[in-house]
Design an enzyme around this catalytic site. Structure first.
Site, short mmCIF file in Angstrom:
data_model
loop_
_atom_site.label_atom_id
_atom_site.label_comp_id
_atom_site.label_asym_id
_atom_site.label_seq_id
_atom_site.Cartn_x
_atom_site.Cartn_y
_atom_site.Cartn_z
N GLN A 17 2.60 -0.41 -1.67
CA GLN A 17 2.94 -0.44 -0.24
C GLN A 17 2.18 -1.45 0.62
OE1 GLN A 17 3.26 2.52 3.65
NE2 GLN A 17 3.11 3.48 1.68
N GLU A 140 -3.64 4.91 -0.91
CA GLU A 140 -3.62 5.34 0.50
C GLU A 140 -4.69 6.38 0.86
OE1 GLU A 140 -1.44 4.60 3.30
OE2 GLU A 140 -3.01 5.80 4.19
N ASP A 169 -2.35 1.92 3.69
CA ASP A 169 -1.39 1.00 3.08
C ASP A 169 -0.74 0.06 4.10
OD1 ASP A 169 -1.81 1.87 0.53
OD2 ASP A 169 -0.12 3.24 0.49
N GLY A 248 -9.12 10.16 24.16
CA GLY A 248 -9.69 9.38 25.26
C GLY A 248 -10.31 10.32 26.27
N GLY A 249 -10.24 9.95 27.53
CA GLY A 249 -10.85 10.77 28.57
C GLY A 249 -9.94 11.88 29.09
N1 COA Z 1 3.02 -10.62 -15.29
C1 COA Z 1 2.02 -10.23 -16.11
N2 COA Z 1 1.07 -9.37 -15.75
C2 COA Z 1 1.13 -8.86 -14.50
C3 COA Z 1 2.13 -9.21 -13.59
C4 COA Z 1 3.11 -10.15 -14.01
N3 COA Z 1 4.10 -10.55 -13.24
N4 COA Z 1 1.94 -8.55 -12.45
C5 COA Z 1 0.85 -7.79 -12.61
N5 COA Z 1 0.35 -7.98 -13.86
C6 COA Z 1 -0.83 -7.36 -14.45
C7 COA Z 1 -2.10 -7.73 -13.77
O1 COA Z 1 -2.50 -9.03 -14.15
C8 COA Z 1 -3.04 -6.64 -14.26
O2 COA Z 1 -3.47 -6.95 -15.54
P1 COA Z 1 -5.00 -6.76 -16.06
O3 COA Z 1 -5.54 -5.52 -15.42
O4 COA Z 1 -4.83 -6.65 -17.54
O5 COA Z 1 -5.75 -7.95 -15.67
C9 COA Z 1 -2.11 -5.44 -14.45
O6 COA Z 1 -0.78 -5.97 -14.28
C10 COA Z 1 -2.31 -4.26 -13.52
O7 COA Z 1 -2.65 -4.64 -12.22
P2 COA Z 1 -3.27 -3.57 -11.19
O8 COA Z 1 -3.01 -4.12 -9.84
O9 COA Z 1 -4.71 -3.31 -11.49
O10 COA Z 1 -2.36 -2.28 -11.41
P3 COA Z 1 -2.69 -0.71 -11.47
O11 COA Z 1 -1.38 -0.05 -11.55
O12 COA Z 1 -3.66 -0.36 -12.54
O13 COA Z 1 -3.39 -0.37 -10.08
C11 COA Z 1 -3.53 -0.23 -7.68
C12 COA Z 1 -2.64 -0.19 -8.94
C13 COA Z 1 -2.64 -0.20 -6.48
C14 COA Z 1 -4.48 0.98 -7.70
C15 COA Z 1 -4.37 -1.54 -7.73
O14 COA Z 1 -3.47 -2.61 -7.81
C16 COA Z 1 -5.26 -1.72 -6.51
O15 COA Z 1 -6.30 -1.09 -6.37
N6 COA Z 1 -4.89 -2.65 -5.63
C17 COA Z 1 -5.69 -3.03 -4.48
C18 COA Z 1 -5.59 -2.05 -3.36
C19 COA Z 1 -4.17 -1.71 -3.05
O16 COA Z 1 -3.42 -2.56 -2.64
N7 COA Z 1 -3.84 -0.45 -3.23
C20 COA Z 1 -2.47 0.04 -3.09
C21 COA Z 1 -2.07 0.18 -1.76
S1 COA Z 1 -0.39 0.63 -1.70
#
Ligand code: COA
Length: 416
Positions: A17, A140, A169, A248-249
């Protein structure tokens, strides 16, 4: 009508998000947003909380309108090559991967800067660079807890509570959009790109600014007069949860209206604005309070504020929330009905203003989404459907100069 961000090309490496909310906003205002997704899977929200089997979920469609979708496996050598070429011809790269993921992919800020010195790299992370929690992945509610919202939301006798509003988010995405526009403006004069980073914790805290105000007031005077704990309850040394008190106030509270016994949303929010005391008394038929020294000042009213709210609820008990607001608006009293999602979805004013929009999607038919909350005199953003996974892969690769044969090979080797 030409759109202000036309000509800005954005590599949208976002998911879930926070990032998608940012790039969607920029797409509405004319940027060419290319959503880069993993072949075969795509953004996880395409399949999360589906209401129609096999069709992109509303979670995805409502955060990715007006974008184009390019599937690309950026961990393959060819995928990296395509991304490299794309970076050279784009203005902004937005990402919200887990900490370090972009670096592990081989696209550090230093490398991107070398490829394209004008590039703006915009990132969302849970915590800021160098923070002692910088390695954490964040969603979130984690951000709402880390940013001070949860400890100050809810009622005094209940646990820390998260808000339904996406403070971690979408709010972070809006901060990032401001950062990107600022960096674009700076690039107009310097020609140089820069790294723009926003953390979810910081964005939540920015919206909880008044609670940091309250912590400092509490430290100094030991109480907070606008909180329901004052003057009859007690305070500890941290800002308490304030229930539905006004921040607020002006004291305020959620008050019951006709039908509250069966309708959980038969309530209004009522604010006792200091200078509106006389109109409030007139509106609720308590003219005798207007000049009564026990009520005339905010300070005098403070110790009986909940009795006053009780009296207003007595007045409200034969009025629906809509009838009550229709009376109170004539007295200039800041108030509103507590509106449900169903009421908002069908609100004719929100439909007319383009805040609630009906969008036609190739596979799911029509659905409602929230359109641009920002209104312009010279721009009427048109909300278009979100792309299907990889819908624009071929046209984007073609526009980058790849031949039909190369594109076919990429597909066969699952690079795209
Ligand atoms: N091709 C190949 N690999 C891809 C890709 C693509 N097009 N797009 C993503 N990937 C890979 C990434 O390189 C990563 O690989 P690695 O960990 O082996 O280096 C992997 O996909 C996973 O990425 P990640 O973002 O860590 O996914 P996750 O599902 O484990 O975590 C979140 C999800 C949201 C918790 C994490 O992305 C995060 O903390 N983001 C920052 C804060 C945030 O935006 N939170 C969400 C708010 S909605």
């Amino acid at each position: 009508m030409s759109k202000p961000l036309e000509g800005i090309k954005i590599i949208d490496f976002t998911h879930v998000q926070a990032g998608p909310a940012c790039t969607q906003l920029l797409a509405w205002y004319g940027a060419d947003v290319i959503k880069v997704e993993r072949p075969g899977a795509g953004d996880v929200t395409r399949s999360q909380l589906r209401d129609i089997p096999g069709v992109d979920a509303l979670y995805f469609t409502m955060l990715n309108s007006n974008k184009r979708s390019l599937t690309l496996d950026t961990k393959t050598p060819e995928g990296k090559e395509i991304l490299t070429k794309l970076i050279k011809e784009s203005d902004v790269l937005v990402e919200n991967f887990g900490p370090g993921a972009l670096d592990r992919m081989g696209f550090t800020w230093e490398h991107i800067k070398e490829l394209n010195p004008g590039m703006i790299v915009a990132s969302v992370k849970g915590f800021s660079d160098g923070h002692h929690y910088e390695d954490l992945k964040v969603y979130e509610n984690v951000a709402q807890c880390a940013g001070g919202a949860a400890s100050t939301t809810g009622f005094d006798d209940g646990p820390p509570t998260v808000s339904a509003a996406a403070l971690g988010d979408s709010n972070t995405g809006m901060h990032l959009a401001i950062g990107i526009l600022t960096a674009l403006r700076a690039r107009d004069t310097t020609g140089k790109g820069q790294k723009v980073a926003v953390s979810m914790q910081d964005s939540v805290l920015n919206l909880c600014r008044v609670k940091l105000r309250d912590q400092q007031r509490l430290d100094r005077v030991g109480y907070l007069e606008e909180y329901p704990q004052y003057p009859h309850g007690t305070f500890s040394d941290v800002v308490p949860r304030g229930g539905n008190a006004g921040g607020g106030g002006q004291p305020g509270w959620v008050l019951k209206c006709k039908g509250w016994e069966t309708d959980p949303n038969a309530y209004i929010y009522f604010t006792i604005q200091g200078h509106a005391w006389a109109p409030i008394c007139r509106a609720i038929g308590k003219e005798e309070w207007i000049d009564d020294p026990a009520y005339t000042t905010a300070q005098a009213r403070q110790d009986k504020i909940f009795d006053i709210f009780g009296t207003i609820e007595e007045w409200l008990k034969d009025k629906t929330k809509f009838e009550a607001v229709d009376i109170l608006r004539k007295f200039d009293i800041p108030c509103a009905p507590v509106l449900t999602m169903k009421e908002l979805a069908n609100d004719p004013s929100l439909r007319a203003s383009g805040t609630i929009v009906e969008v036609d999607h190739k596979e799911r038919g029509t659905y409602l989404t929230v359109g641009s909350p920002i209104k312009f005199s010279d721009l009427k953003p048109e909300v278009k459907a979100s792309p299907l996974l990889g819908e624009h892969t071929d046209e984007i690769l073609e526009s980058m100069g790849y031949s039909q044969q190369q594109i076919k090979d990429f597909h066969e080797r699952r690079v795209v």
